[in-house]
Design a protein around this motif. Structure first.
Motif, PDB file in Angstrom:
ATOM      1  N   VAL A  73      -1.593 -14.742 -50.420  1.00  0.00           N
ATOM      2  CA  VAL A  73      -2.492 -13.765 -50.640  1.00  0.00           C
ATOM      3  C   VAL A  73      -2.404 -12.794 -51.569  1.00  0.00           C
ATOM      4  O   VAL A  73      -1.024 -12.054 -51.332  1.00  0.00           O
ATOM      5  N   LEU A  74      -2.949 -12.561 -52.657  1.00  0.00           N
ATOM      6  CA  LEU A  74      -2.830 -11.480 -53.673  1.00  0.00           C
ATOM      7  C   LEU A  74      -3.432 -10.328 -53.016  1.00  0.00           C
ATOM      8  O   LEU A  74      -4.898 -10.369 -52.865  1.00  0.00           O
ATOM      9  N   HIS A  75      -2.925  -9.281 -52.565  1.00  0.00           N
ATOM     10  CA  HIS A  75      -3.458  -8.146 -52.179  1.00  0.00           C
ATOM     11  C   HIS A  75      -2.717  -6.800 -52.584  1.00  0.00           C
ATOM     12  O   HIS A  75      -1.949  -6.910 -53.089  1.00  0.00           O
ATOM     13  N   LEU A 124     -10.721  -0.839 -37.554  1.00  0.00           N
ATOM     14  CA  LEU A 124     -10.063   0.442 -36.554  1.00  0.00           C
ATOM     15  C   LEU A 124      -8.880   0.750 -37.473  1.00  0.00           C
ATOM     16  O   LEU A 124      -8.473   2.261 -37.570  1.00  0.00           O
ATOM     17  N   VAL A 125      -7.985  -0.131 -38.219  1.00  0.00           N
ATOM     18  CA  VAL A 125      -6.991   0.361 -38.702  1.00  0.00           C
ATOM     19  C   VAL A 125      -7.192   0.762 -40.028  1.00  0.00           C
ATOM     20  O   VAL A 125      -6.671   1.748 -40.622  1.00  0.00           O
ATOM     21  N   LYS A 126      -8.194   0.121 -40.786  1.00  0.00           N
ATOM     22  CA  LYS A 126      -8.275   0.414 -42.186  1.00  0.00           C
ATOM     23  C   LYS A 126      -9.048   1.732 -42.422  1.00  0.00           C
ATOM     24  O   LYS A 126      -8.812   2.185 -43.730  1.00  0.00           O
ATOM     25  N   VAL A 184      -3.395  -5.327 -42.805  1.00  0.00           N
ATOM     26  CA  VAL A 184      -3.028  -6.514 -43.232  1.00  0.00           C
ATOM     27  C   VAL A 184      -2.118  -7.416 -42.029  1.00  0.00           C
ATOM     28  O   VAL A 184      -2.486  -8.709 -41.856  1.00  0.00           O
ATOM     29  N   ASN A 185      -1.490  -6.705 -41.280  1.00  0.00           N
ATOM     30  CA  ASN A 185      -0.683  -7.263 -40.118  1.00  0.00           C
ATOM     31  C   ASN A 185      -1.791  -7.832 -39.115  1.00  0.00           C
ATOM     32  O   ASN A 185      -1.399  -8.909 -38.709  1.00  0.00           O
TER      33      ASN A 185
END
Length: 415
Positions: free
Chosen positions: A29-31, A334-336, A42-43
């Motif tokens: 995954v390119l991010h 929630l994290v983002k 991401v995790n």
């Protein structure tokens, strides 16, 4: 008999493991999410995919690397070795789809009823010629103004609604000894601030004429001139040392009590929430001046490239399905700091800013005041040229509004 049961159980486990091994694949995954709360988000995706037996491989790059990630992606695709997924915006999705490089996600989309659960403006952006070729992760509101409420109160100022209100509050904060507006002087941050000013000064219809339709009359007319003048008026209220500062460093200055306000999308919110939990910050989230009824959105999305093995294809399809599962949508967003792109997700655990964002998105959708961020609307070459023009105007007071408007018109003509 007991031994036979043990033997049968062992056979069943081996069979299940073999089935998983056969279908397990690697997802490269390119991010751009390599630090802080972005990395935590991401995790969530990594662990979800890994529970299905797949392997996640990071192809992480720095978001502020201008055109380098897209250049690197093109090199990989042309060499026949594309990543399985790449974090790109809607115009880039369309470019790759036209070149025939993207995988078809229609079967996964039908199984997940994407047409029913995604807002139309999002689903259309994920499709090429009616077929899904990309999957969205979230919706970010871009036109936010974040306010350190303790500084606002110490300055005896009011929460701004109009631009006149804003400059009154900024002046009061500056006189009270604070940085009124924390800003990172990188070109993309200058441009994001400018988008907010144009939307606030001109309104959604004008914004669409200028940055979606690329109408030269809008790009070089009196409303754009007023927006450029308003944009430049903000600069004296920023920190003179802002040049080149990362957005998260700028946000931390509001969080730690040095600065009063910041224009930034809601990816900044986790920084403020962390400071609030520590008791060191009381913050407000309000629409940028003049934009209360408008909603400028951007969507983080992944284009899925054609890959050369059934196992990698299975990993891709599972990733796409996982990303829009209600539980993953809740945990990831929630994290983002963003809101779920999937409609109908329970927002009970979300904070007041997210709930306000979701309600504003729905109201703007109904009212015709929903607008795409420029990165969602324009090809990268046009966006890059406009960003350079606006950033140059911000950093060099000798450049006139009229000269900048001509550069915007020229940028709109790029192929």
């Amino acid at each position: 008999m007991h031994a036979m049961k043990v033997f049968a159980t062992a056979i069943a486990l081996v069979t299940a493991w073999c089935a998983t091994a056969v279908h397990a694949g690697e997802l490269e995954v390119l991010h751009f999410w390599d630090v802080g709360d972005d990395a935590r988000a991401v995790n969530v995706l990594k662990s979800t995919l890994q529970r299905q037996g797949h392997t996640w491989k990071d192809f992480a790059v720095t978001a502020d690397a201008n055109g380098f990630p897209l250049f690197l992606l093109r090199s990989r695709v042309q060499s026949g070795n594309p990543p399985a997924a790449a974090q790109v915006k809607a115009p880039v999705i369309q470019q790759w789809a036209r070149e025939g490089a993207l995988a078809n996600l229609d079967a996964t989309a039908r199984a997940g009823q994407w047409d029913a659960v995604l807002p139309r403006v999002v689903s259309d952006a994920m499709k090429y010629k009616g077929s899904y070729v990309a999957v969205p992760a979230n919706i970010h509101r871009v036109n936010w103004l974040w306010i350190n409420m303790r500084i606002l109160k110490r300055a005896n100022a009011q929460v701004p609604v109009t631009w006149d209100d804003f400059f009154a509050a900024a002046g009061a904060m500056k006189r009270a000894g604070y940085i009124a507006v924390t800003h990172g002087g990188q070109p993309w941050q200058d441009f994001l601030l400018f988008e907010n000013v144009v939307l606030g000064v001109g309104g959604p219809e004008f914004y669409r004429k200028a940055f979606v339709a690329l109408d030269p009359g809008a790009l070089a007319g009196p409303v754009m001139e007023q927006a450029l003048q308003t944009f430049r008026r903000i600069k004296p209220y920023t920190d003179v040392a802002a040049m080149g500062r990362n957005w998260n460093v700028a946000a931390s200055r509001l969080a730690n009590g040095e600065a009063g306000m910041q224009f930034m999308g809601d990816w900044a919110k986790p920084i403020f929430q962390t400071a609030q939990r520590r008791g060191s910050l009381e913050f407000a989230c309000v629409p940028a001046p003049g934009t209360a009824k408008s909603y400028a959105y951007t969507v983080d999305s992944f284009a899925l490239f054609k890959v050369n093995s059934p196992a990698k294809t299975r990993a891709q399809q599972d990733f796409a399905a996982d990303l829009l599962a209600p539980g993953v949508q809740e945990e990831f967003n929630l994290v983002k700091g963003s809101i779920p792109v999937r409609q109908g997700v329970d927002l009970t655990k979300f904070d007041r800013c997210a709930k306000q964002s979701a309600a504003a998105f729905e109201a703007a959708s109904r009212g015709g005041t929903l607008v795409p961020s420029i990165s969602m609307a324009l090809p990268p070459a046009v966006e890059d040229a406009m960003r350079e023009a606006v950033s140059a105007y911000w950093h060099d007071d000798r450049i006139t509004a009229r000269a900048t408007m001509q550069r915007l018109v020229a940028a709109a003509r790029r192929p």
